[in-house]
Design a protein around this motif. Structure first.
Motif, PDB file in Angstrom:
ATOM      1  N   ARG A   8      -0.294  11.676  -2.724  1.00  0.00           N
ATOM      2  CA  ARG A   8       1.091  11.594  -2.255  1.00  0.00           C
ATOM      3  C   ARG A   8       1.585  10.149  -2.280  1.00  0.00           C
ATOM      4  NH1 ARG A   8       0.982  13.141   3.276  1.00  0.00           N
ATOM      5  NH2 ARG A   8       0.275  15.142   2.513  1.00  0.00           N
ATOM      6  N   ASP A   9       0.710   9.222  -1.896  1.00  0.00           N
ATOM      7  CA  ASP A   9       1.086   7.814  -1.902  1.00  0.00           C
ATOM      8  C   ASP A   9       1.299   7.310  -3.326  1.00  0.00           C
ATOM      9  OD1 ASP A   9       1.510   5.365  -0.369  1.00  0.00           O
ATOM     10  OD2 ASP A   9      -0.253   4.644  -1.460  1.00  0.00           O
ATOM     11  N   ILE A  10       0.460   7.738  -4.253  1.00  0.00           N
ATOM     12  CA  ILE A  10       0.634   7.343  -5.657  1.00  0.00           C
ATOM     13  C   ILE A  10       1.955   7.883  -6.190  1.00  0.00           C
ATOM     14  CG2 ILE A  10      -0.283   7.717  -7.985  1.00  0.00           C
ATOM     15  CD1 ILE A  10      -3.096   7.643  -6.692  1.00  0.00           C
ATOM     16  N   LYS A  11       2.263   9.119  -5.843  1.00  0.00           N
ATOM     17  CA  LYS A  11       3.526   9.729  -6.266  1.00  0.00           C
ATOM     18  C   LYS A  11       4.716   8.953  -5.702  1.00  0.00           C
ATOM     19  CE  LYS A  11       6.041  14.091  -5.969  1.00  0.00           C
ATOM     20  NZ  LYS A  11       6.021  15.459  -5.457  1.00  0.00           N
ATOM     21  N   ALA A  12       4.618   8.544  -4.443  1.00  0.00           N
ATOM     22  CA  ALA A  12       5.694   7.772  -3.819  1.00  0.00           C
ATOM     23  C   ALA A  12       5.848   6.418  -4.498  1.00  0.00           C
ATOM     24  CB  ALA A  12       5.428   7.588  -2.334  1.00  0.00           C
ATOM     25  N   ARG A  13       4.751   5.760  -4.832  1.00  0.00           N
ATOM     26  CA  ARG A  13       4.825   4.458  -5.509  1.00  0.00           C
ATOM     27  C   ARG A  13       5.497   4.574  -6.868  1.00  0.00           C
ATOM     28  NH1 ARG A  13       1.568   0.444  -3.134  1.00  0.00           N
ATOM     29  NH2 ARG A  13       0.321   1.310  -1.444  1.00  0.00           N
ATOM     30  N   HIS A  14       5.178   5.618  -7.615  1.00  0.00           N
ATOM     31  CA  HIS A  14       5.813   5.817  -8.918  1.00  0.00           C
ATOM     32  C   HIS A  14       7.300   6.108  -8.761  1.00  0.00           C
ATOM     33  CE1 HIS A  14       2.279   5.466 -11.375  1.00  0.00           C
ATOM     34  NE2 HIS A  14       1.645   6.419 -10.701  1.00  0.00           N
ATOM     35  N   GLY A  15       7.656   6.924  -7.769  1.00  0.00           N
ATOM     36  CA  GLY A  15       9.066   7.243  -7.543  1.00  0.00           C
ATOM     37  C   GLY A  15       9.876   6.036  -7.139  1.00  0.00           C
ATOM     38  N   VAL A  16       9.303   5.175  -6.312  1.00  0.00           N
ATOM     39  CA  VAL A  16      10.007   3.966  -5.881  1.00  0.00           C
ATOM     40  C   VAL A  16      10.210   3.028  -7.063  1.00  0.00           C
ATOM     41  CG1 VAL A  16       9.784   1.872  -4.493  1.00  0.00           C
ATOM     42  CG2 VAL A  16       9.319   4.089  -3.480  1.00  0.00           C
ATOM     43  N   ASN A  17       9.176   2.856  -7.884  1.00  0.00           N
ATOM     44  CA  ASN A  17       9.295   1.965  -9.044  1.00  0.00           C
ATOM     45  C   ASN A  17      10.308   2.486 -10.049  1.00  0.00           C
ATOM     46  OD1 ASN A  17       7.492   0.092  -8.135  1.00  0.00           O
ATOM     47  ND2 ASN A  17       5.739   1.023  -9.153  1.00  0.00           N
ATOM     48  N   ALA A  18      10.375   3.779 -10.236  1.00  0.00           N
ATOM     49  CA  ALA A  18      11.279   4.356 -11.224  1.00  0.00           C
ATOM     50  C   ALA A  18      12.751   4.243 -10.807  1.00  0.00           C
ATOM     51  CB  ALA A  18      10.918   5.817 -11.463  1.00  0.00           C
ATOM     52  N   ASN A  19      13.033   4.269  -9.517  1.00  0.00           N
ATOM     53  CA  ASN A  19      14.421   4.320  -9.045  1.00  0.00           C
ATOM     54  C   ASN A  19      14.866   3.074  -8.292  1.00  0.00           C
ATOM     55  OD1 ASN A  19      15.098   7.107  -9.839  1.00  0.00           O
ATOM     56  ND2 ASN A  19      13.423   7.599  -8.473  1.00  0.00           N
ATOM     57  N   GLU A  20      14.073   2.023  -8.288  1.00  0.00           N
ATOM     58  CA  GLU A  20      14.358   0.874  -7.441  1.00  0.00           C
ATOM     59  C   GLU A  20      15.683   0.194  -7.786  1.00  0.00           C
ATOM     60  OE1 GLU A  20      12.308  -3.290  -5.984  1.00  0.00           O
ATOM     61  OE2 GLU A  20      11.467  -2.212  -7.683  1.00  0.00           O
TER      62      GLU A  20
END
Length: 100
Positions: A8-20
């Protein structure tokens, strides 16, 4: 195999990087007091359409071995206990048990 919390944390990190960048742009517009209220409101609506895992606050440092969320040594990404186990087994480069 990492546990569900780590995934879940890895998924959140990818989502934050993609939409920052887009997210920061909308935040800037929504918080800018000099812009008209209608424009700010539209920016706020766009912010609300982003998913849960695009917010930077959803990212939490977790141990990559056990998934523990507290006592993380960020340089290695390990919890205190896992760090100790790996250090004693000489699996961490440059880490030695102290003796004086």
């Amino acid at each position: 195999m990492p546990n569900a919390r780590v995934l879940r944390d890895i998924k959140a990190r990818h989502g934050v990087n993609a939409n920052e960048i887009l997210r920061r742009a909308y935040l800037y517009v929504a918080r800018n007091q000099t812009l008209p209220a209608q424009v700010r409101f539209q920016a706020q609506l766009q912010l609300n359409t982003f998913g849960r895992y695009t917010r930077p606050t959803t990212v939490k440092n977790r141990c990559i071995e056990s998934g523990r969320g507290r006592g993380i040594i960020s340089e290695f990404g390990l919890s205190r206990y896992q760090f100790r186990l790996k250090a004693l087994a000489n699996e961490l480069p440059g880490v030695h048990k102290a003796s004086w």
